[in-house]
Design a protein around this motif. Structure first.
Motif, short mmCIF file in Angstrom:
data_model
loop_
_atom_site.label_atom_id
_atom_site.label_comp_id
_atom_site.label_asym_id
_atom_site.label_seq_id
_atom_site.Cartn_x
_atom_site.Cartn_y
_atom_site.Cartn_z
N TYR A 175 59.97 -30.73 33.97
CA TYR A 175 60.84 -29.80 32.96
C TYR A 175 60.20 -29.06 32.03
O TYR A 175 59.06 -29.30 31.48
CB TYR A 175 62.03 -30.54 32.48
N ASP A 214 61.83 -33.70 27.58
CA ASP A 214 62.17 -32.75 28.73
C ASP A 214 63.26 -31.99 28.48
O ASP A 214 64.54 -32.50 28.06
CB ASP A 214 62.40 -33.41 29.90
N TYR A 236 66.25 -30.94 30.46
CA TYR A 236 66.78 -31.02 31.69
C TYR A 236 67.57 -30.06 32.36
O TYR A 236 68.06 -29.93 33.54
CB TYR A 236 67.56 -32.70 31.64
N ASP A 278 64.44 -27.07 35.04
CA ASP A 278 63.66 -27.50 36.01
C ASP A 278 62.28 -26.45 36.24
O ASP A 278 62.44 -25.90 37.17
CB ASP A 278 64.14 -28.17 37.07
N THR A 296 54.36 -31.18 38.46
CA THR A 296 55.25 -32.13 38.06
C THR A 296 55.06 -33.08 37.01
O THR A 296 55.91 -33.35 36.31
CB THR A 296 55.20 -33.17 39.38
#
Length: 140
Positions: free
Chosen positions: A52, A65, A67, A70, A80
């Protein structure tokens, strides 16, 4: 100002921390906020971000992160997992801020004008409410 110059100016590495191991140290971060409409420059403990965009939570005072973003699905995608201090490498996250700023700049000026629809509505409602209050007071 470049990322390196900003990092040097903030001098985050000079901040002593005793809360974590040596892998997590205060580093310069230029990241998006939780609403994806602004960027923030902060000295914060670095951490691993999993797929993210990196955000700084002003309420939690932590890097985390986002959320709602992405970045593995963006073009070009972010990896990733990556170090939060390297968020600047994934410019598609900052594109979200640019887009959201344009939307904000488009809608916010209406709130500043004295004849905006919201204020006209309040002005229209004020007279009937004031009349009802006067009627109640007269009958009491």
């Amino acid at each position: 100002m470049s990322w390196k110059n900003a990092a040097k100016k903030m001098n985050c590495e000079s901040i002593e921390q005793r809360c974590s191991d040596e892998h997590h140290r205060f580093q310069y971060h230029c990241v998006i906020n939780a609403w994806r409409n602004a960027t923030l420059e902060v000295c914060a403990l670095n951490r691993t971000i999993i797929g993210y965009c990196t955000e700084y939570s002003i309420h939690g005072t932590v890097i985390q992160d986002n959320y709602g973003a992405d970045c593995t699905k963006f073009n070009p995608p972010c990896p990733t997992s990556y170090n939060s201090a390297e968020a600047y490498k994934y410019q598609t996250c900052y594109d979200l801020v640019r887009r959201n700023r344009k939307m904000t700049e488009y809608t916010v000026p209406d709130l500043k004008h004295p004849n905006s629809a919201a204020e006209r509505l309040c002005g229209t409602l004020a007279l009937p409410i004031l009349t009802i209050l006067l009627v109640i007071l007269v009958h009491v």
